[in-house]
Design a protein around this motif. Sequence first.
Motif, PDB file in Angstrom:
ATOM      1  N   SER A  10       0.825  -1.200   0.000  1.00  0.00           N
ATOM      2  CA  SER A  10       0.000   0.000   0.000  1.00  0.00           C
ATOM      3  C   SER A  10       0.865   1.258   0.000  1.00  0.00           C
ATOM      4  CB  SER A  10      -0.876  -0.021   1.266  1.00  0.00           C
ATOM      5  OG  SER A  10      -1.508   1.218   1.446  1.00  0.00           O
ATOM      6  N   ASP A  11       0.274   2.369  -0.394  1.00  0.00           N
ATOM      7  CA  ASP A  11       0.951   3.662  -0.299  1.00  0.00           C
ATOM      8  C   ASP A  11       0.886   4.222   1.110  1.00  0.00           C
ATOM      9  OD1 ASP A  11       1.663   3.716  -2.969  1.00  0.00           O
ATOM     10  OD2 ASP A  11      -0.180   4.726  -3.582  1.00  0.00           O
ATOM     11  N   CYS A  12       0.108   3.613   1.969  1.00  0.00           N
ATOM     12  CA  CYS A  12      -0.086   4.105   3.327  1.00  0.00           C
ATOM     13  C   CYS A  12       0.927   3.459   4.284  1.00  0.00           C
ATOM     14  CB  CYS A  12      -1.502   3.791   3.797  1.00  0.00           C
ATOM     15  SG  CYS A  12      -1.799   4.231   5.524  1.00  0.00           S
ATOM     16  N   PRO A  13       1.746   4.257   4.964  1.00  0.00           N
ATOM     17  CA  PRO A  13       2.731   3.686   5.877  1.00  0.00           C
ATOM     18  C   PRO A  13       2.100   2.897   7.034  1.00  0.00           C
ATOM     19  CG  PRO A  13       2.938   6.092   5.786  1.00  0.00           C
ATOM     20  CD  PRO A  13       1.839   5.701   4.873  1.00  0.00           C
ATOM     21  N   MET A  14       0.928   3.303   7.485  1.00  0.00           N
ATOM     22  CA  MET A  14       0.264   2.554   8.565  1.00  0.00           C
ATOM     23  C   MET A  14      -0.151   1.174   8.071  1.00  0.00           C
ATOM     24  SD  MET A  14      -0.573   2.309  11.694  1.00  0.00           S
ATOM     25  CE  MET A  14      -0.530   3.921  12.429  1.00  0.00           C
ATOM     26  N   HIS A  15      -0.673   1.095   6.864  1.00  0.00           N
ATOM     27  CA  HIS A  15      -1.023  -0.208   6.291  1.00  0.00           C
ATOM     28  C   HIS A  15       0.210  -1.105   6.192  1.00  0.00           C
ATOM     29  CE1 HIS A  15      -4.966   1.071   4.067  1.00  0.00           C
ATOM     30  NE2 HIS A  15      -5.134   0.920   5.362  1.00  0.00           N
ATOM     31  N   ARG A  16       1.310  -0.548   5.685  1.00  0.00           N
ATOM     32  CA  ARG A  16       2.532  -1.347   5.545  1.00  0.00           C
ATOM     33  C   ARG A  16       3.047  -1.812   6.898  1.00  0.00           C
ATOM     34  NH1 ARG A  16       3.758   2.871   1.941  1.00  0.00           N
ATOM     35  NH2 ARG A  16       5.330   3.664   3.397  1.00  0.00           N
ATOM     36  N   SER A  17       3.040  -0.927   7.876  1.00  0.00           N
ATOM     37  CA  SER A  17       3.506  -1.300   9.222  1.00  0.00           C
ATOM     38  C   SER A  17       2.630  -2.378   9.836  1.00  0.00           C
ATOM     39  CB  SER A  17       3.509  -0.075  10.141  1.00  0.00           C
ATOM     40  OG  SER A  17       4.384   0.900   9.651  1.00  0.00           O
ATOM     41  N   MET A  18       1.341  -2.227   9.703  1.00  0.00           N
ATOM     42  CA  MET A  18       0.422  -3.200  10.300  1.00  0.00           C
ATOM     43  C   MET A  18       0.451  -4.534   9.567  1.00  0.00           C
ATOM     44  SD  MET A  18      -0.375  -1.717  12.957  1.00  0.00           S
ATOM     45  CE  MET A  18      -1.404  -3.005  13.598  1.00  0.00           C
ATOM     46  N   ILE A  20       3.102  -5.968   8.808  1.00  0.00           N
ATOM     47  CA  ILE A  20       4.184  -6.672   9.484  1.00  0.00           C
ATOM     48  C   ILE A  20       3.847  -6.927  10.949  1.00  0.00           C
ATOM     49  CG2 ILE A  20       6.592  -6.475  10.251  1.00  0.00           C
ATOM     50  CD1 ILE A  20       7.128  -4.936   7.631  1.00  0.00           C
ATOM     51  N   LEU A  21       3.285  -5.962  11.634  1.00  0.00           N
ATOM     52  CA  LEU A  21       3.108  -6.049  13.093  1.00  0.00           C
ATOM     53  C   LEU A  21       1.689  -6.349  13.548  1.00  0.00           C
ATOM     54  CD1 LEU A  21       5.227  -2.934  14.047  1.00  0.00           C
ATOM     55  CD2 LEU A  21       5.907  -5.335  14.113  1.00  0.00           C
ATOM     56  N   GLY A  22       0.750  -6.371  12.620  1.00  0.00           N
ATOM     57  CA  GLY A  22      -0.648  -6.403  12.990  1.00  0.00           C
ATOM     58  C   GLY A  22      -1.229  -7.753  13.345  1.00  0.00           C
ATOM     59  N   SER A  23      -0.576  -8.471  14.232  1.00  0.00           N
ATOM     60  CA  SER A  23      -1.181  -9.690  14.754  1.00  0.00           C
ATOM     61  C   SER A  23      -1.154  -9.623  16.272  1.00  0.00           C
ATOM     62  CB  SER A  23      -0.433 -10.947  14.273  1.00  0.00           C
ATOM     63  OG  SER A  23       0.733 -11.163  15.043  1.00  0.00           O
ATOM     64  N   LYS A  24      -1.878 -10.484  16.889  1.00  0.00           N
ATOM     65  CA  LYS A  24      -1.953 -10.494  18.351  1.00  0.00           C
ATOM     66  C   LYS A  24      -0.590 -10.747  18.983  1.00  0.00           C
ATOM     67  CE  LYS A  24      -4.165 -13.101  22.070  1.00  0.00           C
ATOM     68  NZ  LYS A  24      -5.198 -14.087  22.381  1.00  0.00           N
ATOM     69  N   TRP A  25       0.216 -11.628  18.385  1.00  0.00           N
ATOM     70  CA  TRP A  25       1.417 -12.119  19.042  1.00  0.00           C
ATOM     71  C   TRP A  25       2.708 -11.427  18.643  1.00  0.00           C
ATOM     72  CZ3 TRP A  25       0.236 -14.432  23.213  1.00  0.00           C
ATOM     73  CH2 TRP A  25      -0.938 -15.182  23.289  1.00  0.00           C
ATOM     74  N   LYS A  26       2.773 -10.838  17.475  1.00  0.00           N
ATOM     75  CA  LYS A  26       4.043 -10.274  17.006  1.00  0.00           C
ATOM     76  C   LYS A  26       4.612  -9.208  17.942  1.00  0.00           C
ATOM     77  CE  LYS A  26       3.545 -11.489  12.183  1.00  0.00           C
ATOM     78  NZ  LYS A  26       3.371 -11.001  10.808  1.00  0.00           N
ATOM     79  N   PRO A  27       3.828  -8.215  18.368  1.00  0.00           N
ATOM     80  CA  PRO A  27       4.392  -7.227  19.293  1.00  0.00           C
ATOM     81  C   PRO A  27       4.837  -7.855  20.625  1.00  0.00           C
ATOM     82  CG  PRO A  27       2.372  -6.400  18.317  1.00  0.00           C
ATOM     83  CD  PRO A  27       2.479  -7.847  17.947  1.00  0.00           C
ATOM     84  N   ILE A  28       4.131  -8.861  21.077  1.00  0.00           N
ATOM     85  CA  ILE A  28       4.481  -9.518  22.338  1.00  0.00           C
ATOM     86  C   ILE A  28       5.804 -10.263  22.194  1.00  0.00           C
ATOM     87  CG2 ILE A  28       3.740 -11.308  23.980  1.00  0.00           C
ATOM     88  CD1 ILE A  28       0.820 -10.378  23.278  1.00  0.00           C
ATOM     89  N   ILE A  67      12.623  -8.908  11.104  1.00  0.00           N
ATOM     90  CA  ILE A  67      12.471  -8.340  12.447  1.00  0.00           C
ATOM     91  C   ILE A  67      13.353  -9.108  13.429  1.00  0.00           C
ATOM     92  CG2 ILE A  67      10.843  -7.888  14.331  1.00  0.00           C
ATOM     93  CD1 ILE A  67      10.402  -6.122  11.836  1.00  0.00           C
ATOM     94  N   LEU A  68      13.531 -10.388  13.166  1.00  0.00           N
ATOM     95  CA  LEU A  68      14.405 -11.190  14.015  1.00  0.00           C
ATOM     96  C   LEU A  68      15.253 -12.130  13.181  1.00  0.00           C
ATOM     97  CD1 LEU A  68      13.110 -14.266  14.219  1.00  0.00           C
ATOM     98  CD2 LEU A  68      11.593 -13.170  15.829  1.00  0.00           C
ATOM     99  N   ILE A  69      16.289 -12.640  13.821  1.00  0.00           N
ATOM    100  CA  ILE A  69      17.184 -13.606  13.201  1.00  0.00           C
ATOM    101  C   ILE A  69      17.020 -14.924  13.934  1.00  0.00           C
ATOM    102  CG2 ILE A  69      19.608 -14.245  12.829  1.00  0.00           C
ATOM    103  CD1 ILE A  69      20.210 -11.207  12.829  1.00  0.00           C
ATOM    104  N   ARG A  70      16.923 -15.987  13.170  1.00  0.00           N
ATOM    105  CA  ARG A  70      16.880 -17.346  13.723  1.00  0.00           C
ATOM    106  C   ARG A  70      18.246 -17.969  13.488  1.00  0.00           C
ATOM    107  NH1 ARG A  70      16.054 -22.658  11.935  1.00  0.00           N
ATOM    108  NH2 ARG A  70      14.722 -23.897  13.317  1.00  0.00           N
ATOM    109  N   GLU A  71      18.922 -18.304  14.572  1.00  0.00           N
ATOM    110  CA  GLU A  71      20.242 -18.903  14.454  1.00  0.00           C
ATOM    111  C   GLU A  71      20.182 -20.348  14.931  1.00  0.00           C
ATOM    112  OE1 GLU A  71      24.905 -17.998  15.518  1.00  0.00           O
ATOM    113  OE2 GLU A  71      23.347 -16.802  16.461  1.00  0.00           O
ATOM    114  N   GLU A  72      20.547 -21.242  14.027  1.00  0.00           N
ATOM    115  CA  GLU A  72      20.504 -22.678  14.310  1.00  0.00           C
ATOM    116  C   GLU A  72      21.915 -23.169  14.604  1.00  0.00           C
ATOM    117  OE1 GLU A  72      18.906 -26.613  11.969  1.00  0.00           O
ATOM    118  OE2 GLU A  72      18.073 -24.654  11.451  1.00  0.00           O
ATOM    119  N   PHE A  73      22.076 -23.854  15.715  1.00  0.00           N
ATOM    120  CA  PHE A  73      23.367 -24.396  16.110  1.00  0.00           C
ATOM    121  C   PHE A  73      23.387 -25.892  15.836  1.00  0.00           C
ATOM    122  CE2 PHE A  73      22.700 -20.572  18.516  1.00  0.00           C
ATOM    123  CZ  PHE A  73      23.930 -19.941  18.490  1.00  0.00           C
TER     124      PHE A  73
END
Length: 109
Positions: A10-18, A20-28, A67-73
């Motif tokens: 979308s052209d809307c920054p709020m739409h783009r941000s949400m 990525i972040l717009g789920s119940k668990w992601k911010p937590i 947003i995060l890195i998954r490192e496998e050992f």
Amino acid sequence: MNTNDVFRYSDCPMHRSMAILGSKWKPIIIYALRERTARFGQLHSAIGSISKKVLTTTLKELEQDEILIREEFKELPPRVEYTLTEKGKALIPIMKELVNWDYKYSLIK
């Protein structure tokens, strides 16, 4: 194109941000990783009420969105750790402001 893609491009920054972040668990999850690297079990314990399946799916989405890195050992037993990227760390001040907002306006005192 699914609904999330419509928001992501979308052209809307709020739409783009949400997108990525717009789920119940992601911010937590992001907030749980704010001060340290954590393993799957540590995240699951810290968050508590999330199912392992939902945690797994959400971690994959956050990794895809850089947003995060998954490192496998390569050890026995296998070990995986999750750490916020710089992009993820940039969200911490925003998360802290949400926590402050809750402290100020929460119905639970």
